[in-house]
Design a protein around this motif. Structure first.
Motif, PDB file in Angstrom:
ATOM      1  N   ASP A 109       0.815  -1.214   0.000  1.00 20.39           N
ATOM      2  CA  ASP A 109       0.000   0.000   0.000  1.00 20.39           C
ATOM      3  C   ASP A 109       0.851   1.268   0.000  1.00 20.39           C
ATOM      4  OD1 ASP A 109      -2.222  -1.586  -0.003  1.00 20.39           O
ATOM      5  OD2 ASP A 109      -2.864  -1.103   2.043  1.00 20.39           O
ATOM      6  N   GLU A 110       1.927   1.257   0.767  1.00 25.84           N
ATOM      7  CA  GLU A 110       2.739   2.468   0.903  1.00 25.84           C
ATOM      8  C   GLU A 110       3.513   2.802  -0.373  1.00 25.84           C
ATOM      9  OE1 GLU A 110       4.874  -0.857   3.291  1.00 25.84           O
ATOM     10  OE2 GLU A 110       2.810  -0.163   2.927  1.00 25.84           O
ATOM     11  N   GLU A 111       3.563   1.886  -1.320  1.00 28.43           N
ATOM     12  CA  GLU A 111       4.284   2.118  -2.570  1.00 28.43           C
ATOM     13  C   GLU A 111       3.420   2.796  -3.634  1.00 28.43           C
ATOM     14  OE1 GLU A 111       7.408  -1.650  -2.430  1.00 28.43           O
ATOM     15  OE2 GLU A 111       5.417  -1.937  -3.306  1.00 28.43           O
ATOM     16  N   PHE A 112       2.115   2.788  -3.449  1.00 25.44           N
ATOM     17  CA  PHE A 112       1.225   3.315  -4.479  1.00 25.44           C
ATOM     18  C   PHE A 112       1.359   4.809  -4.742  1.00 25.44           C
ATOM     19  CE2 PHE A 112      -0.839  -0.751  -4.306  1.00 25.44           C
ATOM     20  CZ  PHE A 112      -1.409  -0.896  -5.570  1.00 25.44           C
ATOM     21  N   PRO A 113       1.391   5.679  -3.720  1.00 29.13           N
ATOM     22  CA  PRO A 113       1.428   7.124  -4.001  1.00 29.13           C
ATOM     23  C   PRO A 113       2.602   7.535  -4.884  1.00 29.13           C
ATOM     24  CG  PRO A 113       0.872   6.757  -1.706  1.00 29.13           C
ATOM     25  CD  PRO A 113       1.254   5.418  -2.264  1.00 29.13           C
ATOM     26  N   GLU A 114       3.813   7.084  -4.568  1.00 29.38           N
ATOM     27  CA  GLU A 114       4.983   7.467  -5.369  1.00 29.38           C
ATOM     28  C   GLU A 114       4.899   6.881  -6.773  1.00 29.38           C
ATOM     29  OE1 GLU A 114       9.879   7.047  -5.342  1.00 29.38           O
ATOM     30  OE2 GLU A 114       8.704   6.421  -3.591  1.00 29.38           O
ATOM     31  N   PHE A 115       4.471   5.621  -6.866  1.00 32.80           N
ATOM     32  CA  PHE A 115       4.395   4.979  -8.172  1.00 32.80           C
ATOM     33  C   PHE A 115       3.353   5.664  -9.060  1.00 32.80           C
ATOM     34  CE2 PHE A 115       2.436   1.845 -11.022  1.00 32.80           C
ATOM     35  CZ  PHE A 115       3.551   1.476 -11.761  1.00 32.80           C
ATOM     36  N   LEU A 116       2.179   5.923  -8.533  1.00 29.14           N
ATOM     37  CA  LEU A 116       1.131   6.540  -9.345  1.00 29.14           C
ATOM     38  C   LEU A 116       1.463   7.991  -9.702  1.00 29.14           C
ATOM     39  CD1 LEU A 116      -2.123   5.037  -7.809  1.00 29.14           C
ATOM     40  CD2 LEU A 116      -0.980   4.440  -9.945  1.00 29.14           C
ATOM     41  N   SER A 169      -9.445   3.330  -4.680  1.00 31.68           N
ATOM     42  CA  SER A 169      -9.081   4.379  -3.732  1.00 31.68           C
ATOM     43  C   SER A 169      -7.738   5.002  -4.077  1.00 31.68           C
ATOM     44  CB  SER A 169      -9.047   3.802  -2.309  1.00 31.68           C
ATOM     45  OG  SER A 169      -8.621   4.784  -1.381  1.00 31.68           O
ATOM     46  N   PHE A 170      -6.741   4.194  -4.399  1.00 31.91           N
ATOM     47  CA  PHE A 170      -5.412   4.709  -4.721  1.00 31.91           C
ATOM     48  C   PHE A 170      -5.431   5.551  -5.995  1.00 31.91           C
ATOM     49  CE2 PHE A 170      -3.879   1.047  -2.079  1.00 31.91           C
ATOM     50  CZ  PHE A 170      -3.285   1.816  -1.105  1.00 31.91           C
ATOM     51  N   PHE A 171      -6.171   5.096  -7.012  1.00 25.36           N
ATOM     52  CA  PHE A 171      -6.238   5.853  -8.255  1.00 25.36           C
ATOM     53  C   PHE A 171      -6.987   7.167  -8.049  1.00 25.36           C
ATOM     54  CE2 PHE A 171      -4.540   2.187 -10.275  1.00 25.36           C
ATOM     55  CZ  PHE A 171      -4.073   2.605 -11.509  1.00 25.36           C
ATOM     56  N   ASP A 172      -8.020   7.154  -7.244  1.00 26.37           N
ATOM     57  CA  ASP A 172      -8.764   8.382  -6.955  1.00 26.37           C
ATOM     58  C   ASP A 172      -7.883   9.378  -6.212  1.00 26.37           C
ATOM     59  OD1 ASP A 172     -11.354   9.932  -6.746  1.00 26.37           O
ATOM     60  OD2 ASP A 172     -10.914   9.642  -4.611  1.00 26.37           O
ATOM     61  N   GLN A 173      -7.161   8.913  -5.216  1.00 32.87           N
ATOM     62  CA  GLN A 173      -6.271   9.785  -4.447  1.00 32.87           C
ATOM     63  C   GLN A 173      -5.161  10.358  -5.313  1.00 32.87           C
ATOM     64  OE1 GLN A 173      -4.850   7.596  -1.015  1.00 32.87           O
ATOM     65  NE2 GLN A 173      -6.916   6.936  -0.479  1.00 32.87           N
ATOM     66  N   ASN A 183     -15.615  -6.392 -17.124  1.00 33.48           N
ATOM     67  CA  ASN A 183     -15.577  -7.404 -16.074  1.00 33.48           C
ATOM     68  C   ASN A 183     -15.624  -8.814 -16.645  1.00 33.48           C
ATOM     69  OD1 ASN A 183     -16.101  -5.828 -13.333  1.00 33.48           O
ATOM     70  ND2 ASN A 183     -17.398  -4.916 -14.908  1.00 33.48           N
ATOM     71  N   TRP A 184     -14.931  -9.708 -15.958  1.00 30.79           N
ATOM     72  CA  TRP A 184     -14.987 -11.134 -16.257  1.00 30.79           C
ATOM     73  C   TRP A 184     -15.075 -11.887 -14.942  1.00 30.79           C
ATOM     74  CZ3 TRP A 184     -11.767  -7.593 -18.384  1.00 30.79           C
ATOM     75  CH2 TRP A 184     -11.819  -7.412 -19.775  1.00 30.79           C
ATOM     76  N   LYS A 185     -15.569 -13.112 -15.006  1.00 28.12           N
ATOM     77  CA  LYS A 185     -15.652 -13.962 -13.811  1.00 28.12           C
ATOM     78  C   LYS A 185     -16.398 -13.253 -12.684  1.00 28.12           C
ATOM     79  CE  LYS A 185     -12.683 -16.989 -15.673  1.00 28.12           C
ATOM     80  NZ  LYS A 185     -13.056 -18.347 -16.093  1.00 28.12           N
ATOM     81  N   SER A 186     -17.551 -12.652 -13.036  1.00 23.16           N
ATOM     82  CA  SER A 186     -18.397 -11.951 -12.053  1.00 23.16           C
ATOM     83  C   SER A 186     -17.667 -10.796 -11.372  1.00 23.16           C
ATOM     84  CB  SER A 186     -18.924 -12.928 -10.991  1.00 23.16           C
ATOM     85  OG  SER A 186     -19.673 -13.966 -11.583  1.00 23.16           O
ATOM     86  N   GLY A 187     -16.731 -10.182 -12.071  1.00 26.34           N
ATOM     87  CA  GLY A 187     -16.018  -9.032 -11.518  1.00 26.34           C
ATOM     88  C   GLY A 187     -14.747  -9.383 -10.791  1.00 26.34           C
ATOM     89  N   TRP A 188     -14.420 -10.661 -10.742  1.00 24.78           N
ATOM     90  CA  TRP A 188     -13.161 -11.073 -10.094  1.00 24.78           C
ATOM     91  C   TRP A 188     -11.966 -10.544 -10.885  1.00 24.78           C
ATOM     92  CZ3 TRP A 188     -11.226 -16.833 -10.024  1.00 24.78           C
ATOM     93  CH2 TRP A 188     -10.124 -16.943  -9.176  1.00 24.78           C
ATOM     94  N   ILE A 189     -12.070 -10.570 -12.205  1.00 28.15           N
ATOM     95  CA  ILE A 189     -11.051  -9.993 -13.081  1.00 28.15           C
ATOM     96  C   ILE A 189     -11.652  -8.789 -13.785  1.00 28.15           C
ATOM     97  CG2 ILE A 189      -9.651 -10.370 -15.150  1.00 28.15           C
ATOM     98  CD1 ILE A 189      -9.365 -13.278 -14.318  1.00 28.15           C
ATOM     99  N   ARG A 190     -10.943  -7.667 -13.774  1.00 39.09           N
ATOM    100  CA  ARG A 190     -11.464  -6.436 -14.370  1.00 39.09           C
ATOM    101  C   ARG A 190     -10.362  -5.704 -15.138  1.00 39.09           C
ATOM    102  NH1 ARG A 190     -14.938  -3.732  -9.358  1.00 39.09           N
ATOM    103  NH2 ARG A 190     -15.646  -5.728  -8.447  1.00 39.09           N
ATOM    104  N   ALA A 191     -10.801  -4.949 -16.114  1.00 37.33           N
ATOM    105  CA  ALA A 191      -9.921  -4.014 -16.817  1.00 37.33           C
ATOM    106  C   ALA A 191     -10.550  -2.646 -16.665  1.00 37.33           C
ATOM    107  CB  ALA A 191      -9.786  -4.384 -18.287  1.00 37.33           C
ATOM    108  N   ARG A 192      -9.762  -1.662 -16.223  1.00 38.17           N
ATOM    109  CA  ARG A 192     -10.280  -0.314 -15.969  1.00 38.17           C
ATOM    110  C   ARG A 192      -9.481   0.691 -16.789  1.00 38.17           C
ATOM    111  NH1 ARG A 192     -11.859   1.618 -10.372  1.00 38.17           N
ATOM    112  NH2 ARG A 192     -13.992   0.821 -10.488  1.00 38.17           N
ATOM    113  N   LEU A 193     -10.196   1.598 -17.404  1.00 42.12           N
ATOM    114  CA  LEU A 193      -9.581   2.647 -18.207  1.00 42.12           C
ATOM    115  C   LEU A 193      -9.660   3.966 -17.462  1.00 42.12           C
ATOM    116  CD1 LEU A 193      -8.376   3.341 -21.053  1.00 42.12           C
ATOM    117  CD2 LEU A 193     -10.705   3.959 -21.733  1.00 42.12           C
ATOM    118  N   TYR A 194      -8.506   4.576 -17.202  1.00 40.11           N
ATOM    119  CA  TYR A 194      -8.423   5.819 -16.442  1.00 40.11           C
ATOM    120  C   TYR A 194      -7.847   6.963 -17.296  1.00 40.11           C
ATOM    121  CZ  TYR A 194      -9.118   3.416 -11.947  1.00 40.11           C
ATOM    122  OH  TYR A 194      -9.628   2.694 -10.881  1.00 40.11           O
TER     123      TYR A 194
END
Length: 199
Positions: A109-116, A169-173, A183-194
């Motif tokens: 979790d702590e790696e997300f802000p710098e990476f994004l 949450s991380f992408f929004d922040q 979505n695939w597999k009832s949302g277990w696998i997803r692709a999101r476009l930002y």
């Protein structure tokens, strides 16, 4: 550099196909269209097999932490215009598409802000980020399989998490807006476009 995927690399795509069919590959290249004249950045693409159908249309950079996976990616994508790099993504250039295929579930979790933030700085004003990954499983069978999958990766690749990050949450922040989701597999696998949010 320690190669955590040295043992798994030769069979990774085959194991994935046994478990998920073509779903992971399909999710990884979702939203990649009209690539003529576009620069693409792929981070953590593994052996590159998912991107093989688009190889001739790909121009940009390919970053991978595993030497074994990168070696396979160079072969699988030999007909592409990609430049291959070993190690952590360093930033410094701009891209029209940034693909994060099943790689962020390895981040703490702590790696997300710098990476994004680095991703933000690497995106053109009209650029898009494609996140494809596992999301919370919906059914008991999926939950059991997912736990087994994490356990397997912790043993075989020193996987550092025992859960999934809260991607939305991380992408929004980080200042991204969601444009579309598949979505695939009832949302277990997803692709999101930002895209970058206009503040």
């Amino acid at each position: 550099m320690k190669d955590s995927y040295r043992v798994l690399a030769p069979v990774y795509s085959k194991l994935s196909a046994l478990a998920f069919g073509k779903t992971r590959e399909t999710a990884s290249i979702s939203f990649l269209e009209n690539l003529e004249g576009k620069r693409i950045l792929i981070i953590g693409g593994g052996d590159g097999n998912a991107f093989k159908p688009l190889a001739k249309s790909l121009n940009g950079y390919y970053w991978e932490l595993s030497p074994s996976m990168l070696h396979l990616a160079k072969w699988n994508l030999k007909n592409s215009g990609l430049s291959f790099h070993l190690g952590e993504f360093q930033g410094g250039e701009k891209f029209d598409f940034i693909c994060l295929p099943f790689v962020l579930d390895t981040f703490l979790d702590e790696e997300f802000p710098e990476f994004l933030q680095k991703i933000r700085e690497s995106l053109t004003p009209s650029g898009r980020v494609i996140l494809s990954d596992f999301f919370p499983p919906q059914h008991l069978s999926q939950k059991l399989f997912h736990k087994g999958m994490i356990w397997f990766h912790r043993i075989m690749t020193n996987h550092r998490r025992n859960d999934l990050p809260d991607y939305p949450s991380f992408f929004d922040q980080a200042g991204f807006s969601l444009l579309e989701e598949k979505n695939w597999k009832s949302g277990w696998i997803r692709a999101r476009l930002y895209k970058l949010r206009e503040d």
